[in-house]
Design a protein around this motif. Structure first.
Motif, PDB file in Angstrom:
ATOM      1  N   VAL A  15    -125.673  -5.058  36.374  1.00 32.05           N
ATOM      2  CA  VAL A  15    -124.644  -4.007  36.446  1.00 32.05           C
ATOM      3  C   VAL A  15    -123.327  -4.510  35.849  1.00 32.05           C
ATOM      4  N   ALA A  16    -122.955  -5.758  36.182  1.00 34.11           N
ATOM      5  CA  ALA A  16    -121.699  -6.327  35.683  1.00 34.11           C
ATOM      6  C   ALA A  16    -121.714  -6.452  34.164  1.00 34.11           C
ATOM      7  N   GLU A  17    -122.844  -6.868  33.602  1.00 36.39           N
ATOM      8  CA  GLU A  17    -122.928  -7.023  32.144  1.00 36.39           C
ATOM      9  C   GLU A  17    -122.869  -5.675  31.434  1.00 36.39           C
ATOM     10  N   ARG A  18    -123.528  -4.661  32.023  1.00 40.33           N
ATOM     11  CA  ARG A  18    -123.456  -3.325  31.424  1.00 40.33           C
ATOM     12  C   ARG A  18    -122.043  -2.757  31.558  1.00 40.33           C
ATOM     13  N   GLY A  19    -121.416  -2.985  32.724  1.00 43.34           N
ATOM     14  CA  GLY A  19    -120.037  -2.533  32.912  1.00 43.34           C
ATOM     15  C   GLY A  19    -119.080  -3.228  31.966  1.00 43.34           C
ATOM     16  N   HIS A  20    -119.310  -4.517  31.743  1.00 43.73           N
ATOM     17  CA  HIS A  20    -118.473  -5.273  30.807  1.00 43.73           C
ATOM     18  C   HIS A  20    -118.565  -4.707  29.399  1.00 43.73           C
ATOM     19  N   LYS A  21    -119.781  -4.364  28.963  1.00 40.07           N
ATOM     20  CA  LYS A  21    -119.967  -3.803  27.625  1.00 40.07           C
ATOM     21  C   LYS A  21    -119.253  -2.460  27.487  1.00 40.07           C
ATOM     22  N   LEU A  22    -119.401  -1.605  28.519  1.00 42.38           N
ATOM     23  CA  LEU A  22    -118.749  -0.293  28.470  1.00 42.38           C
ATOM     24  C   LEU A  22    -117.227  -0.437  28.433  1.00 42.38           C
ATOM     25  N   LEU A  23    -116.702  -1.337  29.263  1.00 42.79           N
ATOM     26  CA  LEU A  23    -115.251  -1.533  29.299  1.00 42.79           C
ATOM     27  C   LEU A  23    -114.743  -2.144  27.995  1.00 42.79           C
ATOM     28  N   LYS A  82    -114.652   0.569  25.506  1.00 45.89           N
ATOM     29  CA  LYS A  82    -113.501   1.424  25.812  1.00 45.89           C
ATOM     30  C   LYS A  82    -112.206   0.765  25.350  1.00 45.89           C
ATOM     31  N   GLN A  83    -112.066  -0.525  25.608  1.00 44.58           N
ATOM     32  CA  GLN A  83    -110.869  -1.256  25.193  1.00 44.58           C
ATOM     33  C   GLN A  83    -110.707  -1.223  23.673  1.00 44.58           C
ATOM     34  N   ASP A  84    -111.793  -1.434  22.948  1.00 39.66           N
ATOM     35  CA  ASP A  84    -111.734  -1.430  21.488  1.00 39.66           C
ATOM     36  C   ASP A  84    -111.340  -0.049  20.956  1.00 39.66           C
ATOM     37  N   GLU A  85    -111.912   1.011  21.543  1.00 44.15           N
ATOM     38  CA  GLU A  85    -111.581   2.364  21.096  1.00 44.15           C
ATOM     39  C   GLU A  85    -110.137   2.723  21.442  1.00 44.15           C
ATOM     40  N   LEU A  86    -109.685   2.310  22.629  1.00 43.16           N
ATOM     41  CA  LEU A  86    -108.285   2.541  23.007  1.00 43.16           C
ATOM     42  C   LEU A  86    -107.348   1.836  22.029  1.00 43.16           C
ATOM     43  N   MET A  87    -107.672   0.620  21.665  1.00 41.36           N
ATOM     44  CA  MET A  87    -106.840  -0.134  20.725  1.00 41.36           C
ATOM     45  C   MET A  87    -106.809   0.549  19.361  1.00 41.36           C
ATOM     46  N   ARG A  88    -107.966   1.056  18.924  1.00 39.82           N
ATOM     47  CA  ARG A  88    -108.016   1.740  17.626  1.00 39.82           C
ATOM     48  C   ARG A  88    -107.121   2.974  17.632  1.00 39.82           C
ATOM     49  N   GLN A  89    -107.252   3.797  18.685  1.00 38.34           N
ATOM     50  CA  GLN A  89    -106.433   5.003  18.775  1.00 38.34           C
ATOM     51  C   GLN A  89    -104.957   4.652  18.974  1.00 38.34           C
ATOM     52  N   ARG A  94    -108.083  -4.439  29.968  1.00 38.35           N
ATOM     53  CA  ARG A  94    -108.169  -5.847  29.557  1.00 38.35           C
ATOM     54  C   ARG A  94    -108.340  -6.756  30.762  1.00 38.35           C
ATOM     55  N   ARG A  95    -107.573  -6.480  31.837  1.00 34.12           N
ATOM     56  CA  ARG A  95    -107.689  -7.300  33.052  1.00 34.12           C
ATOM     57  C   ARG A  95    -109.086  -7.184  33.660  1.00 34.12           C
ATOM     58  N   ARG A  96    -109.632  -5.974  33.661  1.00 34.87           N
ATOM     59  CA  ARG A  96    -110.971  -5.771  34.223  1.00 34.87           C
ATOM     60  C   ARG A  96    -112.031  -6.452  33.365  1.00 34.87           C
ATOM     61  N   VAL A  97    -111.885  -6.373  32.038  1.00 39.71           N
ATOM     62  CA  VAL A  97    -112.827  -7.041  31.136  1.00 39.71           C
ATOM     63  C   VAL A  97    -112.773  -8.554  31.353  1.00 39.71           C
ATOM     64  N   ASN A  98    -111.575  -9.103  31.452  1.00 33.14           N
ATOM     65  CA  ASN A  98    -111.424 -10.545  31.656  1.00 33.14           C
ATOM     66  C   ASN A  98    -111.981 -10.989  33.005  1.00 33.14           C
ATOM     67  N   ALA A  99    -111.771 -10.161  34.034  1.00 28.72           N
ATOM     68  CA  ALA A  99    -112.290 -10.502  35.358  1.00 28.72           C
ATOM     69  C   ALA A  99    -113.810 -10.574  35.336  1.00 28.72           C
ATOM     70  N   LEU A 100    -114.439  -9.627  34.643  1.00 31.06           N
ATOM     71  CA  LEU A 100    -115.900  -9.641  34.531  1.00 31.06           C
ATOM     72  C   LEU A 100    -116.368 -10.795  33.649  1.00 31.06           C
ATOM     73  N   GLU A 101    -115.693 -10.978  32.513  1.00 33.55           N
ATOM     74  CA  GLU A 101    -116.148 -11.946  31.517  1.00 33.55           C
ATOM     75  C   GLU A 101    -115.936 -13.391  31.952  1.00 33.55           C
ATOM     76  N   HIS A 102    -114.815 -13.658  32.616  1.00 34.59           N
ATOM     77  CA  HIS A 102    -114.458 -15.036  32.936  1.00 34.59           C
ATOM     78  C   HIS A 102    -114.632 -15.399  34.411  1.00 34.59           C
ATOM     79  N   ARG A 103    -114.920 -14.416  35.230  1.00 33.52           N
ATOM     80  CA  ARG A 103    -115.036 -14.718  36.661  1.00 33.52           C
ATOM     81  C   ARG A 103    -116.364 -14.233  37.257  1.00 33.52           C
TER      82      ARG A 103
END
Length: 214
Positions: A23-31, A34-41, A168-177
């Motif tokens: 679940v965490a890995e799928r959530g990380h991918k979705l987030l 989302k982060q990449d699309e937000l940055m693009r827009q 970004r904080r949520r992605v980092n929390a999943l990715e690094h913690r």
């Protein structure tokens, strides 16, 4: 640095941790998507904001210069009287729209039309005024929609920047913690279960040997 979670090294915990990791890995991918699309827009909006701001500032600068020039040759009280009464009623409608789960404003500016003279833009005649004053007021009136659009874009950029930082904080929390901790714990439990299984096999072999000796 990853740390093993404080859980019992059982097969049930191992199964639960693997499900949670999935679940965490799928959530990380979705987030992350989302982060990449937000940055693009966000980058597109920043570019649009800079271009529109430059245009609005140039128009307002020219209008203000004309207004100052006109005011210097006219009586202040007379200028105040000329612009004291508006010819149209302006209304502002603010709607909300969702952009990548961010609620941003959508503004619409409307002028009410006069029944007697729909083409009348100024509340005074041209006889006693200068062309600089007429031009400056016309430009200020024309620039209002772009000025409103600029405020809409800037507010949207602010809200999207906040959402990007939160994501970004949520992605980092999943990715690094969370994900590394789960992976480390799963590895620890698997090693512990393998060790227990080897110890169990060794005990069974010893019991068998003792039975054969008897």
């Amino acid at each position: 640095m990853a740390n093993a979670l404080n859980v019992k090294p059982t097969r049930m915990e191992l199964s639960n941790l693997k499900e949670s990791l999935d679940v965490a890995e799928r959530g990380h991918k979705l987030l992350k998507d989302k982060q990449d699309e937000l940055m693009r827009q966000f980058i597109d909006l920043i570019k649009e904001n800079n271009e529109l701001r430059k245009q609005v500032e140039e128009e307002l600068s020219g209008a203000l210069q004309n207004f100052v020039l006109a005011s210097s040759t006219m009586n202040d009280a007379f200028v105040d009287e000329l612009v004291a009464i508006p010819t149209q009623e302006a209304t502002l409608e603010i709607h909300r729209k969702n952009v990548m789960s961010v609620t941003v404003p959508e503004m619409q500016f409307h002028y009410s039309e006069e029944k007697e003279d729909k083409e009348k833009d100024l509340s005074y005649g041209y006889l006693n005024t200068s062309s600089e004053l007429d031009e400056s007021l016309n430009v200020m009136n024309a620039v209002l929609p772009n000025l409103l659009k600029l405020s809409e874009i800037e507010k949207t950029c602010q809200l999207m920047a906040d959402e990007i930082e939160s994501t970004r904080r949520r992605v980092n929390a999943l990715e690094h913690r969370m994900i590394p901790d789960h992976q480390e714990t799963i590895k620890y439990i698997e090693m512990k279960l393998e060790e227990d299984e080897r110890a169990s096999i060794t005990r069974m072999m010893k019991v068998k040997d003792m039975g054969e000796e008897e």
